[in-house]
Design a protein around this motif. Structure first.
Motif, PDB file in Angstrom:
ATOM      1  N   ALA A 197       1.152   4.013   3.390  1.00 27.06           N
ATOM      2  CA  ALA A 197      -0.096   3.586   4.787  1.00 27.06           C
ATOM      3  C   ALA A 197      -0.941   4.472   4.678  1.00 27.06           C
ATOM      4  CB  ALA A 197       0.753   3.658   6.078  1.00 27.06           C
ATOM      5  N   LEU A 222      -4.373  -3.401   0.155  1.00 24.47           N
ATOM      6  CA  LEU A 222      -3.179  -3.664   1.017  1.00 24.47           C
ATOM      7  C   LEU A 222      -2.989  -2.853   2.209  1.00 24.47           C
ATOM      8  CD1 LEU A 222       0.241  -4.611  -0.765  1.00 24.47           C
ATOM      9  CD2 LEU A 222       0.011  -3.108   1.095  1.00 24.47           C
ATOM     10  N   ARG A 223      -2.773  -3.162   3.271  1.00 27.20           N
ATOM     11  CA  ARG A 223      -2.675  -2.179   4.470  1.00 27.20           C
ATOM     12  C   ARG A 223      -1.399  -2.562   5.125  1.00 27.20           C
ATOM     13  NH1 ARG A 223      -5.334  -3.989   9.267  1.00 27.20           N
ATOM     14  NH2 ARG A 223      -4.391  -2.832  11.028  1.00 27.20           N
ATOM     15  N   TRP A 224      -0.527  -1.512   4.958  1.00 28.65           N
ATOM     16  CA  TRP A 224       0.701  -1.394   5.791  1.00 28.65           C
ATOM     17  C   TRP A 224       0.675  -1.432   7.068  1.00 28.65           C
ATOM     18  CZ3 TRP A 224       4.516  -2.705   2.498  1.00 28.65           C
ATOM     19  CH2 TRP A 224       4.245  -2.574   1.219  1.00 28.65           C
ATOM     20  N   TYR A 267       2.811  -5.806   5.870  1.00 31.46           N
ATOM     21  CA  TYR A 267       1.583  -5.621   5.205  1.00 31.46           C
ATOM     22  C   TYR A 267       0.658  -6.775   5.319  1.00 31.46           C
ATOM     23  CZ  TYR A 267       2.845  -8.089   0.972  1.00 31.46           C
ATOM     24  OH  TYR A 267       3.340  -8.871   0.146  1.00 31.46           O
ATOM     25  N   THR A 322      -3.343  -8.116   3.415  1.00 32.85           N
ATOM     26  CA  THR A 322      -4.082  -8.234   2.265  1.00 32.85           C
ATOM     27  C   THR A 322      -5.077  -9.114   2.671  1.00 32.85           C
ATOM     28  OG1 THR A 322      -3.377 -10.113   1.033  1.00 32.85           O
ATOM     29  CG2 THR A 322      -2.323  -7.955   0.665  1.00 32.85           C
TER      30      THR A 322
END
Length: 130
Positions: free
Chosen positions: A44, A70-72, A98, A100
């Motif tokens: 993250a 990509l964002r957790w 996640y 995107t």
């Protein structure tokens, strides 16, 4: 940028400074689940070094590239088996959510961990379906 007073990305309910920050700084994880949570947090916040350091040498890749798009956003721990402070192996079943640019996604996995010389390592994982 995350601060010590922010909620920990692993969603333990603790502040980052009291939860995953010490593990990302090099302190050993007391359990397999705590190591898994710190690895999620490392993804993250983009801490590639922690991911490589906490990966068992027998399965660790030579290099690791993190996807900047990509964002957790959330971690759900579904179950654990063994992996306690007196165990030498354990598993953690989790779903990591996640986002995107193309939309939302999730990774569900059962990860295996081993403890050697009082240090937990991520060994490998297999995709799982709930």
């Amino acid at each position: 940028m995350i601060t010590a007073d922010d909620p920990c990305p692993c969603r333990s309910g603790d502040q980052f400074g009291d939860c995953c920050a010490p593990l990302l700084a090099g302190s050993p994880a007391p359990t397999a689940e705590r190591l898994m949570r710190s690895r999620y947090t490392a993804f993250a916040v983009g801490d590639r070094e922690h991911l490589l350091r906490s990966w068992h040498p027998s399965t660790r890749p030579a290099e690791l590239t993190l996807d900047a798009e990509l964002r957790w956003v959330r971690l759900d721990v579904l179950s654990t088996r063994a992996g306690g402070p007196f165990d030498d192996e354990g598993t953690v079943h989790f779903i990591a959510h996640y986002r995107t640019p193309d939309g939302r996604g999730r990774q569900e996995e059962v990860s295996r961990f081993v403890r050697e010389r009082k240090t937990w390592f991520y060994l490998d994982g297999v995709p799982a379906a709930s």
